[in-house]
Enzyme design. Sequence first.
Site, PDB file in Angstrom:
ATOM      1  N   LYS A  52       0.850  -1.201   0.000  1.00 49.50           N
ATOM      2  CA  LYS A  52       0.000   0.000   0.000  1.00 49.50           C
ATOM      3  C   LYS A  52       0.886   1.252   0.000  1.00 49.50           C
ATOM      4  O   LYS A  52       0.660   2.191  -0.767  1.00 49.50           O
ATOM      5  CB  LYS A  52      -0.926   0.008   1.224  1.00 49.50           C
ATOM      6  CG  LYS A  52      -2.063  -1.016   1.121  1.00 49.50           C
ATOM      7  CD  LYS A  52      -2.809  -1.211   2.430  1.00 49.50           C
ATOM      8  CE  LYS A  52      -3.758  -2.391   2.336  1.00 49.50           C
ATOM      9  NZ  LYS A  52      -4.406  -2.747   3.607  1.00 49.50           N
ATOM     10  N   GLN A  96      -4.283  -1.411  10.028  1.00 52.20           N
ATOM     11  CA  GLN A  96      -4.229  -2.742   9.411  1.00 52.20           C
ATOM     12  C   GLN A  96      -4.741  -3.801  10.384  1.00 52.20           C
ATOM     13  O   GLN A  96      -4.316  -3.867  11.531  1.00 52.20           O
ATOM     14  CB  GLN A  96      -2.779  -3.044   8.984  1.00 52.20           C
ATOM     15  CG  GLN A  96      -2.600  -4.364   8.250  1.00 52.20           C
ATOM     16  CD  GLN A  96      -3.291  -4.398   6.890  1.00 52.20           C
ATOM     17  OE1 GLN A  96      -3.245  -3.426   6.134  1.00 52.20           O
ATOM     18  NE2 GLN A  96      -3.934  -5.513   6.576  1.00 52.20           N
ATOM     19  N   ASP A 119     -10.795   3.009   4.711  1.00 49.61           N
ATOM     20  CA  ASP A 119     -11.125   1.579   4.643  1.00 49.61           C
ATOM     21  C   ASP A 119     -12.642   1.364   4.656  1.00 49.61           C
ATOM     22  O   ASP A 119     -13.118   0.270   4.370  1.00 49.61           O
ATOM     23  CB  ASP A 119     -10.519   0.844   5.851  1.00 49.61           C
ATOM     24  CG  ASP A 119      -9.287   0.028   5.470  1.00 49.61           C
ATOM     25  OD1 ASP A 119      -9.121  -0.254   4.280  1.00 49.61           O
ATOM     26  OD2 ASP A 119      -8.512  -0.322   6.391  1.00 49.61           O
TER      27      ASP A 119
END
Length: 292
Positions: A52, A96, A119
Amino acid sequence: MEILDGKKVSNQIKEEITVEVAQMKARGEKVPHLAAVLVGNDGASLTYVGSKVRSCKKIGFESTLIHLPEETTEEDLLKQVHELNNDPNIDGYIVQLPLPKHIDEEKVLMAVDPDKDVDGFHPTNFGKMALDMETFISATPFGIMELLKRYNVETEGKHTVVIGRSHIVGRPISILMSQKGNPGNSTVTLAHSRTKNLKELTLQADIVISALGVPKFLKADMVKDGVTVIDVGITRVPDETSSKGYYITGDVDFENVSKKAAYITPVPGGVGPMTIAMLLKNTLLARERHNA
Ligand code: NAD
Protein backbone atom coordinates in the site's frame (compact mmCIF):
# COMPACT_ATOMS: atom_id res chain seq x y z
CA MET A 1 -14.11 -17.42 -21.01
CA GLU A 2 -12.70 -14.00 -20.22
CA ILE A 3 -10.30 -13.31 -17.36
CA LEU A 4 -11.29 -10.34 -15.22
CA ASP A 5 -7.78 -8.99 -15.03
CA GLY A 6 -7.55 -7.11 -11.75
CA LYS A 7 -3.89 -6.37 -12.23
CA LYS A 8 -4.50 -4.65 -15.56
CA VAL A 9 -7.55 -2.70 -14.39
CA SER A 10 -5.90 -1.68 -11.12
CA ASN A 11 -2.95 -0.33 -13.12
CA GLN A 12 -5.38 1.69 -15.26
CA ILE A 13 -7.00 3.11 -12.13
CA LYS A 14 -3.60 3.96 -10.66
CA GLU A 15 -2.64 5.72 -13.90
CA GLU A 16 -5.86 7.75 -13.78
CA ILE A 17 -5.13 8.74 -10.18
CA THR A 18 -1.52 9.62 -11.07
CA VAL A 19 -2.82 12.09 -13.68
CA GLU A 20 -5.20 13.66 -11.14
CA VAL A 21 -2.45 13.98 -8.54
CA ALA A 22 -0.12 15.60 -11.07
CA GLN A 23 -2.89 18.11 -11.87
CA MET A 24 -3.37 18.83 -8.16
CA LYS A 25 0.36 19.46 -7.82
CA ALA A 26 0.39 21.70 -10.89
CA ARG A 27 -2.39 23.78 -9.32
CA GLY A 28 -0.24 24.13 -6.20
CA GLU A 29 -2.64 22.03 -4.13
CA LYS A 30 -1.71 19.59 -1.41
CA VAL A 31 -1.49 16.01 -2.67
CA PRO A 32 -3.38 13.18 -0.91
CA HIS A 33 -1.65 11.76 2.15
CA LEU A 34 -2.42 8.22 3.34
CA ALA A 35 -1.18 6.88 6.67
CA ALA A 36 -1.14 3.22 7.67
CA VAL A 37 -0.92 1.97 11.23
CA LEU A 38 0.52 -1.49 11.68
CA VAL A 39 0.77 -3.13 15.08
CA GLY A 40 3.10 -6.11 15.39
CA ASN A 41 4.90 -8.18 12.77
CA ASP A 42 2.29 -10.42 11.13
CA GLY A 43 3.85 -11.51 7.83
CA ALA A 44 0.78 -11.04 5.62
CA SER A 45 0.01 -7.64 7.20
CA LEU A 46 3.59 -6.46 6.64
CA THR A 47 3.29 -7.45 2.97
CA TYR A 48 -0.09 -5.73 2.52
CA VAL A 49 0.93 -2.51 4.26
CA GLY A 50 4.25 -2.46 2.42
CA SER A 51 2.56 -2.69 -0.94
CA LYS A 52 0.00 0.00 0.00
CA VAL A 53 2.80 2.40 0.95
CA ARG A 54 4.81 1.59 -2.21
CA SER A 55 1.71 2.19 -4.36
CA CYS A 56 1.24 5.61 -2.74
CA LYS A 57 4.78 6.62 -3.64
CA LYS A 58 4.38 5.44 -7.24
CA ILE A 59 1.28 7.51 -7.91
CA GLY A 60 2.53 10.67 -6.22
CA PHE A 61 0.69 10.47 -2.88
CA GLU A 62 2.40 11.21 0.38
CA SER A 63 2.39 8.26 2.74
CA THR A 64 3.30 7.56 6.33
CA LEU A 65 3.77 4.14 7.86
CA ILE A 66 3.35 4.00 11.62
CA HIS A 67 4.74 0.66 12.71
CA LEU A 68 4.07 -0.02 16.39
CA PRO A 69 5.40 -2.94 18.45
CA GLU A 70 3.24 -6.01 19.14
CA GLU A 71 3.02 -5.08 22.85
CA THR A 72 1.44 -1.65 22.14
CA THR A 73 -1.44 -1.10 24.56
CA GLU A 74 -4.97 -0.35 23.43
CA GLU A 75 -4.67 3.04 25.13
CA ASP A 76 -1.53 3.93 23.18
CA LEU A 77 -3.06 2.81 19.91
CA LEU A 78 -6.16 4.91 20.61
CA LYS A 79 -3.86 7.87 21.31
CA GLN A 80 -2.25 7.32 17.92
CA VAL A 81 -5.66 7.18 16.26
CA HIS A 82 -6.68 10.47 17.88
CA GLU A 83 -3.45 12.09 16.69
CA LEU A 84 -4.19 11.00 13.13
CA ASN A 85 -7.77 12.27 13.43
CA ASN A 86 -6.44 15.69 14.44
CA ASP A 87 -3.55 15.89 11.96
CA PRO A 88 -4.65 18.17 9.11
CA ASN A 89 -1.84 16.83 6.98
CA ILE A 90 -3.37 13.31 6.87
CA ASP A 91 -6.32 12.89 4.49
CA GLY A 92 -7.05 9.28 5.24
CA TYR A 93 -5.60 6.37 7.17
CA ILE A 94 -6.03 2.71 7.80
CA VAL A 95 -5.43 0.56 10.83
CA GLN A 96 -4.23 -2.74 9.41
CA LEU A 97 -6.17 -5.73 10.71
CA PRO A 98 -5.91 -8.11 12.47
CA LEU A 99 -4.77 -6.32 15.63
CA PRO A 100 -3.06 -8.24 18.45
CA LYS A 101 -5.53 -10.14 20.63
CA HIS A 102 -5.17 -7.81 23.66
CA ILE A 103 -6.59 -4.90 21.62
CA ASP A 104 -10.33 -4.46 21.07
CA GLU A 105 -10.58 -4.07 17.30
CA GLU A 106 -14.08 -2.64 17.40
CA LYS A 107 -13.07 0.05 19.88
CA VAL A 108 -10.18 1.13 17.65
CA LEU A 109 -12.22 1.17 14.43
CA MET A 110 -14.95 3.16 16.18
CA ALA A 111 -12.36 5.79 17.15
CA VAL A 112 -11.34 6.48 13.55
CA ASP A 113 -12.76 9.75 12.20
CA PRO A 114 -15.31 8.62 9.56
CA ASP A 115 -14.07 11.43 7.27
CA LYS A 116 -10.61 9.83 7.27
CA ASP A 117 -11.80 6.21 7.29
CA VAL A 118 -10.63 5.28 3.79
CA ASP A 119 -11.13 1.58 4.64
CA GLY A 120 -14.85 2.30 5.07
CA PHE A 121 -15.02 0.14 8.22
CA HIS A 122 -16.58 2.73 10.55
CA PRO A 123 -20.30 2.10 11.23
CA THR A 124 -21.11 5.59 9.92
CA ASN A 125 -19.55 4.74 6.57
CA PHE A 126 -20.95 1.21 6.45
CA GLY A 127 -24.40 2.62 7.25
CA LYS A 128 -24.11 5.26 4.55
CA MET A 129 -23.03 2.58 2.07
CA ALA A 130 -26.09 0.50 2.99
CA LEU A 131 -28.30 3.57 2.49
CA ASP A 132 -26.74 4.37 -0.88
CA MET A 133 -25.26 7.65 0.37
CA GLU A 134 -21.89 9.17 -0.53
CA THR A 135 -19.26 7.49 1.65
CA PHE A 136 -16.07 5.45 1.60
CA ILE A 137 -16.95 1.97 0.34
CA SER A 138 -14.56 -0.68 1.70
CA ALA A 139 -11.80 -1.25 -0.78
CA THR A 140 -12.45 -4.93 -1.56
CA PRO A 141 -16.19 -4.69 -2.37
CA PHE A 142 -15.52 -1.35 -4.12
CA GLY A 143 -12.85 -3.11 -6.20
CA ILE A 144 -15.21 -5.93 -7.16
CA MET A 145 -17.86 -3.44 -8.29
CA GLU A 146 -15.29 -1.50 -10.32
CA LEU A 147 -14.00 -4.67 -11.98
CA LEU A 148 -17.54 -5.73 -12.97
CA LYS A 149 -18.20 -2.22 -14.28
CA ARG A 150 -15.07 -1.95 -16.39
CA TYR A 151 -15.68 -5.35 -18.01
CA ASN A 152 -19.37 -4.49 -18.56
CA VAL A 153 -20.47 -7.65 -16.80
CA GLU A 154 -24.28 -7.70 -16.83
CA THR A 155 -25.58 -7.86 -13.25
CA GLU A 156 -29.12 -6.52 -13.60
CA GLY A 157 -31.74 -9.16 -12.83
CA LYS A 158 -29.02 -11.77 -12.38
CA HIS A 159 -28.86 -14.10 -9.42
CA THR A 160 -25.72 -13.40 -7.39
CA VAL A 161 -24.66 -15.85 -4.70
CA VAL A 162 -22.16 -14.43 -2.22
CA ILE A 163 -20.33 -16.99 -0.07
CA GLY A 164 -19.17 -15.53 3.25
CA ARG A 165 -20.80 -12.86 5.42
CA SER A 166 -17.77 -10.98 6.81
CA HIS A 167 -18.17 -7.29 7.60
CA ILE A 168 -15.38 -6.37 5.19
CA VAL A 169 -16.33 -8.41 2.11
CA GLY A 170 -19.36 -10.72 2.04
CA ARG A 171 -21.89 -8.50 3.82
CA PRO A 172 -21.05 -5.23 2.00
CA ILE A 173 -20.79 -6.81 -1.47
CA SER A 174 -24.17 -8.49 -0.95
CA ILE A 175 -25.67 -5.05 -0.21
CA LEU A 176 -23.93 -3.33 -3.13
CA MET A 177 -24.95 -5.98 -5.65
CA SER A 178 -28.58 -5.67 -4.61
CA GLN A 179 -28.63 -1.87 -4.80
CA LYS A 180 -30.00 0.12 -7.69
CA GLY A 181 -27.28 0.81 -10.23
CA ASN A 182 -24.87 -0.69 -12.66
CA PRO A 183 -23.32 -2.88 -11.44
CA GLY A 184 -26.14 -3.76 -9.07
CA ASN A 185 -29.82 -4.56 -9.50
CA SER A 186 -28.94 -8.15 -8.81
CA THR A 187 -31.01 -10.66 -6.85
CA VAL A 188 -28.68 -11.64 -4.04
CA THR A 189 -28.38 -14.73 -1.88
CA LEU A 190 -25.90 -14.46 0.99
CA ALA A 191 -24.55 -17.87 1.97
CA HIS A 192 -22.37 -18.64 4.99
CA SER A 193 -21.08 -21.45 7.17
CA ARG A 194 -24.61 -22.37 8.36
CA THR A 195 -26.07 -22.51 4.85
CA LYS A 196 -27.36 -26.04 4.27
CA ASN A 197 -27.94 -26.24 0.52
CA LEU A 198 -25.00 -24.26 -0.84
CA LYS A 199 -24.46 -26.33 -3.99
CA GLU A 200 -28.15 -26.03 -4.86
CA LEU A 201 -27.79 -22.25 -4.60
CA THR A 202 -24.50 -21.88 -6.47
CA LEU A 203 -25.87 -24.04 -9.30
CA GLN A 204 -28.61 -21.42 -9.77
CA ALA A 205 -26.18 -18.50 -9.68
CA ASP A 206 -25.34 -16.30 -12.64
CA ILE A 207 -22.63 -14.70 -10.51
CA VAL A 208 -20.75 -16.30 -7.61
CA ILE A 209 -18.67 -14.13 -5.29
CA SER A 210 -16.62 -16.35 -3.04
CA ALA A 211 -15.15 -14.85 0.14
CA LEU A 212 -14.58 -17.61 2.65
CA GLY A 213 -10.85 -18.35 2.60
CA VAL A 214 -10.90 -22.09 1.87
CA PRO A 215 -8.59 -23.12 -1.00
CA LYS A 216 -10.33 -24.65 -4.02
CA PHE A 217 -13.68 -24.69 -2.18
CA LEU A 218 -15.78 -23.80 -5.24
CA LYS A 219 -15.64 -26.76 -7.63
CA ALA A 220 -16.78 -27.06 -11.25
CA ASP A 221 -19.77 -29.24 -10.31
CA MET A 222 -21.08 -26.40 -8.12
CA VAL A 223 -21.55 -23.87 -10.96
CA LYS A 224 -23.52 -23.68 -14.18
CA ASP A 225 -22.15 -22.94 -17.64
CA GLY A 226 -21.68 -19.26 -18.36
CA VAL A 227 -21.28 -18.26 -14.71
CA THR A 228 -19.27 -15.21 -13.61
CA VAL A 229 -16.94 -16.06 -10.74
CA ILE A 230 -15.29 -13.54 -8.43
CA ASP A 231 -12.71 -15.17 -6.21
CA VAL A 232 -11.93 -13.02 -3.18
CA GLY A 233 -10.12 -15.69 -1.18
CA ILE A 234 -6.44 -15.34 -0.46
CA THR A 235 -4.85 -18.24 1.37
CA ARG A 236 -1.14 -18.84 1.90
CA VAL A 237 -0.43 -22.53 1.40
CA PRO A 238 2.94 -23.71 2.79
CA ASP A 239 5.26 -24.79 -0.04
CA GLU A 240 8.90 -25.68 0.55
CA THR A 241 9.69 -25.52 -3.15
CA SER A 242 8.82 -21.81 -3.32
CA SER A 243 11.38 -19.17 -2.31
CA LYS A 244 8.78 -17.48 -0.10
CA GLY A 245 7.90 -20.77 1.60
CA TYR A 246 4.27 -20.56 0.47
CA TYR A 247 2.07 -19.97 -2.53
CA ILE A 248 -1.12 -17.93 -2.77
CA THR A 249 -4.40 -19.53 -3.75
CA GLY A 250 -8.05 -18.49 -3.92
CA ASP A 251 -11.36 -20.13 -2.99
CA VAL A 252 -11.98 -21.40 -6.51
CA ASP A 253 -10.73 -24.49 -8.31
CA PHE A 254 -9.69 -22.19 -11.13
CA GLU A 255 -8.46 -24.85 -13.54
CA ASN A 256 -11.84 -26.58 -13.73
CA VAL A 257 -14.28 -23.78 -12.91
CA SER A 258 -12.74 -21.52 -15.59
CA LYS A 259 -13.78 -24.08 -18.24
CA LYS A 260 -17.45 -23.37 -17.44
CA ALA A 261 -17.19 -19.65 -16.68
CA ALA A 262 -17.98 -16.67 -18.89
CA TYR A 263 -15.86 -14.42 -16.67
CA ILE A 264 -13.53 -15.32 -13.83
CA THR A 265 -10.97 -13.56 -11.62
CA PRO A 266 -7.60 -15.23 -11.11
CA VAL A 267 -5.76 -15.42 -7.77
CA PRO A 268 -3.34 -13.76 -7.62
CA GLY A 269 -4.05 -10.89 -10.02
CA GLY A 270 -7.81 -10.50 -9.55
CA VAL A 271 -9.53 -8.88 -6.60
CA GLY A 272 -6.29 -8.39 -4.59
CA PRO A 273 -4.74 -5.63 -6.73
CA MET A 274 -8.16 -3.98 -7.13
CA THR A 275 -8.36 -3.65 -3.35
CA ILE A 276 -5.19 -1.56 -3.22
CA ALA A 277 -6.27 0.59 -6.18
CA MET A 278 -9.61 1.38 -4.51
CA LEU A 279 -7.93 2.28 -1.23
CA LEU A 280 -5.92 4.83 -3.22
CA LYS A 281 -9.13 6.00 -4.90
CA ASN A 282 -10.75 6.48 -1.48
CA THR A 283 -7.73 8.50 -0.32
CA LEU A 284 -8.05 10.73 -3.38
CA LEU A 285 -11.77 11.14 -2.60
CA ALA A 286 -10.89 12.03 1.00
CA ARG A 287 -8.48 14.72 -0.22
CA GLU A 288 -11.10 16.12 -2.61
CA ARG A 289 -13.77 16.14 0.09
CA HIS A 290 -11.47 17.93 2.53
CA ASN A 291 -10.81 20.52 -0.18
CA ALA A 292 -14.48 21.01 -0.96
P1 NAD B 1 -13.82 -14.26 7.23
O1 NAD B 1 -12.58 -15.10 7.25
O2 NAD B 1 -14.04 -13.25 8.28
O3 NAD B 1 -15.10 -15.19 7.23
C1 NAD B 1 -15.29 -16.25 6.36
C2 NAD B 1 -16.74 -16.33 5.99
O4 NAD B 1 -16.91 -17.52 5.23
C3 NAD B 1 -17.70 -16.42 7.17
O5 NAD B 1 -18.73 -15.47 7.00
C4 NAD B 1 -18.26 -17.84 7.14
O6 NAD B 1 -19.63 -17.88 7.48
C5 NAD B 1 -18.06 -18.23 5.69
N1 NAD B 1 -17.80 -19.66 5.55
C6 NAD B 1 -16.83 -20.37 6.16
N2 NAD B 1 -16.93 -21.67 5.79
C7 NAD B 1 -17.97 -21.77 4.96
C8 NAD B 1 -18.57 -22.85 4.26
N3 NAD B 1 -18.09 -24.07 4.33
N4 NAD B 1 -19.62 -22.57 3.46
C9 NAD B 1 -20.11 -21.31 3.33
N5 NAD B 1 -19.58 -20.26 3.99
C10 NAD B 1 -18.53 -20.49 4.79
O7 NAD B 1 -13.96 -13.60 5.77
P2 NAD B 1 -13.12 -12.46 5.06
O8 NAD B 1 -12.37 -11.64 6.04
O9 NAD B 1 -14.11 -11.84 4.15
O10 NAD B 1 -12.05 -13.28 4.22
C11 NAD B 1 -12.42 -14.27 3.30
C12 NAD B 1 -11.27 -14.55 2.36
O11 NAD B 1 -11.06 -13.38 1.55
C13 NAD B 1 -9.93 -14.82 3.03
O12 NAD B 1 -9.21 -15.73 2.25
C14 NAD B 1 -9.24 -13.47 3.00
O13 NAD B 1 -7.83 -13.58 3.02
C15 NAD B 1 -9.72 -12.96 1.69
N6 NAD B 1 -9.70 -11.50 1.54
C16 NAD B 1 -9.19 -11.01 0.38
C17 NAD B 1 -9.18 -9.66 0.16
C18 NAD B 1 -8.62 -9.15 -1.12
O14 NAD B 1 -8.20 -8.03 -1.20
N7 NAD B 1 -8.66 -9.95 -2.19
C19 NAD B 1 -9.68 -8.79 1.13
C20 NAD B 1 -10.23 -9.30 2.29
C21 NAD B 1 -10.25 -10.68 2.48
